[in-house]
Design a protein around this motif. Structure first.
Motif, PDB file in Angstrom:
ATOM      1  N   SER A 247       0.861  -1.185   0.000  1.00 52.06           N
ATOM      2  CA  SER A 247       0.000   0.000   0.000  1.00 52.06           C
ATOM      3  C   SER A 247       0.894   1.231   0.000  1.00 52.06           C
ATOM      4  O   SER A 247       1.767   1.373   0.853  1.00 52.06           O
ATOM      5  CB  SER A 247      -0.906   0.011   1.231  1.00 52.06           C
ATOM      6  OG  SER A 247      -1.817  -1.054   1.167  1.00 52.06           O
ATOM      7  N   ILE A 248       0.684   2.106  -0.977  1.00 51.18           N
ATOM      8  CA  ILE A 248       1.460   3.338  -1.080  1.00 51.18           C
ATOM      9  C   ILE A 248       0.528   4.503  -0.794  1.00 51.18           C
ATOM     10  O   ILE A 248      -0.441   4.722  -1.516  1.00 51.18           O
ATOM     11  CB  ILE A 248       2.091   3.484  -2.477  1.00 51.18           C
ATOM     12  CG1 ILE A 248       2.947   2.256  -2.803  1.00 51.18           C
ATOM     13  CG2 ILE A 248       2.925   4.766  -2.544  1.00 51.18           C
ATOM     14  CD1 ILE A 248       3.481   2.241  -4.217  1.00 51.18           C
ATOM     15  N   THR A 249       0.821   5.234   0.279  1.00 45.68           N
ATOM     16  CA  THR A 249       0.043   6.411   0.641  1.00 45.68           C
ATOM     17  C   THR A 249       0.816   7.641   0.187  1.00 45.68           C
ATOM     18  O   THR A 249       1.977   7.817   0.540  1.00 45.68           O
ATOM     19  CB  THR A 249      -0.208   6.473   2.157  1.00 45.68           C
ATOM     20  OG1 THR A 249      -0.950   5.309   2.539  1.00 45.68           O
ATOM     21  CG2 THR A 249      -0.991   7.716   2.539  1.00 45.68           C
TER      22      THR A 249
ATOM     23  N   GLU B  26      -2.718  12.033  -7.293  1.00 38.20           N
ATOM     24  CA  GLU B  26      -3.230  13.400  -7.386  1.00 38.20           C
ATOM     25  C   GLU B  26      -2.710  14.224  -6.217  1.00 38.20           C
ATOM     26  O   GLU B  26      -2.181  13.679  -5.249  1.00 38.20           O
ATOM     27  CB  GLU B  26      -4.768  13.382  -7.363  1.00 38.20           C
ATOM     28  CG  GLU B  26      -5.408  12.628  -8.519  1.00 38.20           C
ATOM     29  CD  GLU B  26      -5.076  13.222  -9.871  1.00 38.20           C
ATOM     30  OE1 GLU B  26      -4.979  14.467  -9.976  1.00 38.20           O
ATOM     31  OE2 GLU B  26      -4.899  12.447 -10.818  1.00 38.20           O
ATOM     32  N   ALA B  27      -2.890  15.524  -6.278  1.00 35.98           N
ATOM     33  CA  ALA B  27      -2.569  16.381  -5.132  1.00 35.98           C
ATOM     34  C   ALA B  27      -3.494  16.001  -3.988  1.00 35.98           C
ATOM     35  O   ALA B  27      -4.657  15.659  -4.201  1.00 35.98           O
ATOM     36  CB  ALA B  27      -2.733  17.849  -5.500  1.00 35.98           C
ATOM     37  N   GLY B  28      -2.974  16.027  -2.775  1.00 35.14           N
ATOM     38  CA  GLY B  28      -3.756  15.631  -1.607  1.00 35.14           C
ATOM     39  C   GLY B  28      -3.249  14.300  -1.082  1.00 35.14           C
ATOM     40  O   GLY B  28      -2.127  13.888  -1.356  1.00 35.14           O
ATOM     41  N   THR B  29      -4.087  13.620  -0.338  1.00 29.61           N
ATOM     42  CA  THR B  29      -3.722  12.334   0.247  1.00 29.61           C
ATOM     43  C   THR B  29      -4.510  11.234  -0.438  1.00 29.61           C
ATOM     44  O   THR B  29      -5.742  11.282  -0.467  1.00 29.61           O
ATOM     45  CB  THR B  29      -3.999  12.319   1.769  1.00 29.61           C
ATOM     46  OG1 THR B  29      -3.248  13.363   2.382  1.00 29.61           O
ATOM     47  CG2 THR B  29      -3.606  10.989   2.385  1.00 29.61           C
ATOM     48  N   THR B  30      -3.797  10.283  -1.014  1.00 30.55           N
ATOM     49  CA  THR B  30      -4.419   9.141  -1.673  1.00 30.55           C
ATOM     50  C   THR B  30      -3.618   7.884  -1.346  1.00 30.55           C
ATOM     51  O   THR B  30      -2.456   7.960  -0.959  1.00 30.55           O
ATOM     52  CB  THR B  30      -4.464   9.308  -3.211  1.00 30.55           C
ATOM     53  OG1 THR B  30      -3.144   9.515  -3.696  1.00 30.55           O
ATOM     54  CG2 THR B  30      -5.330  10.471  -3.629  1.00 30.55           C
ATOM     55  N   THR B  31      -4.261   6.742  -1.507  1.00 29.98           N
ATOM     56  CA  THR B  31      -3.587   5.461  -1.302  1.00 29.98           C
ATOM     57  C   THR B  31      -3.840   4.571  -2.502  1.00 29.98           C
ATOM     58  O   THR B  31      -4.974   4.465  -2.970  1.00 29.98           O
ATOM     59  CB  THR B  31      -4.090   4.771  -0.014  1.00 29.98           C
ATOM     60  OG1 THR B  31      -3.829   5.616   1.101  1.00 29.98           O
ATOM     61  CG2 THR B  31      -3.390   3.433   0.199  1.00 29.98           C
ATOM     62  N   GLU B  32      -2.786   3.967  -2.998  1.00 31.67           N
ATOM     63  CA  GLU B  32      -2.859   3.020  -4.110  1.00 31.67           C
ATOM     64  C   GLU B  32      -2.209   1.723  -3.661  1.00 31.67           C
ATOM     65  O   GLU B  32      -1.383   1.710  -2.751  1.00 31.67           O
ATOM     66  CB  GLU B  32      -2.131   3.570  -5.341  1.00 31.67           C
ATOM     67  CG  GLU B  32      -2.723   4.825  -5.909  1.00 31.67           C
ATOM     68  CD  GLU B  32      -4.092   4.637  -6.533  1.00 31.67           C
ATOM     69  OE1 GLU B  32      -4.419   3.506  -6.948  1.00 31.67           O
ATOM     70  OE2 GLU B  32      -4.841   5.615  -6.607  1.00 31.67           O
TER      71      GLU B  32
END
Length: 117
Positions: A60-62, A84-90
């Protein structure tokens, strides 16, 4: 049919009941390894982190980023992860063993080196 020529259906007892919250929502932490990537303009961290993964183990990459971008994952086959800009997790899964570099595209910074066994 009713008197207007349309059909109506009554609820049946064998229909699944609806709960207040979906069962798929959990409060547990993601399984597998976690990598936090911070993007502040051209400053990227971590820089050259090393992680050991098993083939098929999720990573998991945050992202905490002030801009959009993408990571290039030099695995077989190669993968691209956009953020994207902001906080996301892939989530990333590597299907073949070997050494895998994870590079931020715009700066060319190697964020992590994965040892996949």
């Amino acid at each position: 049919m009713d008197g207007n020529g349309s059909t109506t259906s009554a609820p049946t007892d064998d229909a699944p009941s609806r709960s207040a919250a979906p069962e798929s929502v959990t409060s547990s932490a993601p399984s597998g390894e976690v990598l936090e990537v911070i993007v502040d303009g051209s400053s990227i961290s971590p820089n050259g982190a090393t992680l050991d993964l098993k083939v098929g183990e999720p990573l998991s990459i945050t992202f905490k980023a002030d801009r959009a971008g993408e990571l290039h994952v030099h695995s077989r086959p190669e993968q691209v992860i956009s953020f994207e800009a902001g906080t996301t997790t892939e989530q990333l899964i590597i299907d073949n063993p070997g050494a895998v570099d994870v590079e931020e595209h715009e700066t060319g910074a190697v964020i992590a080196q994965l040892a996949v066994r």
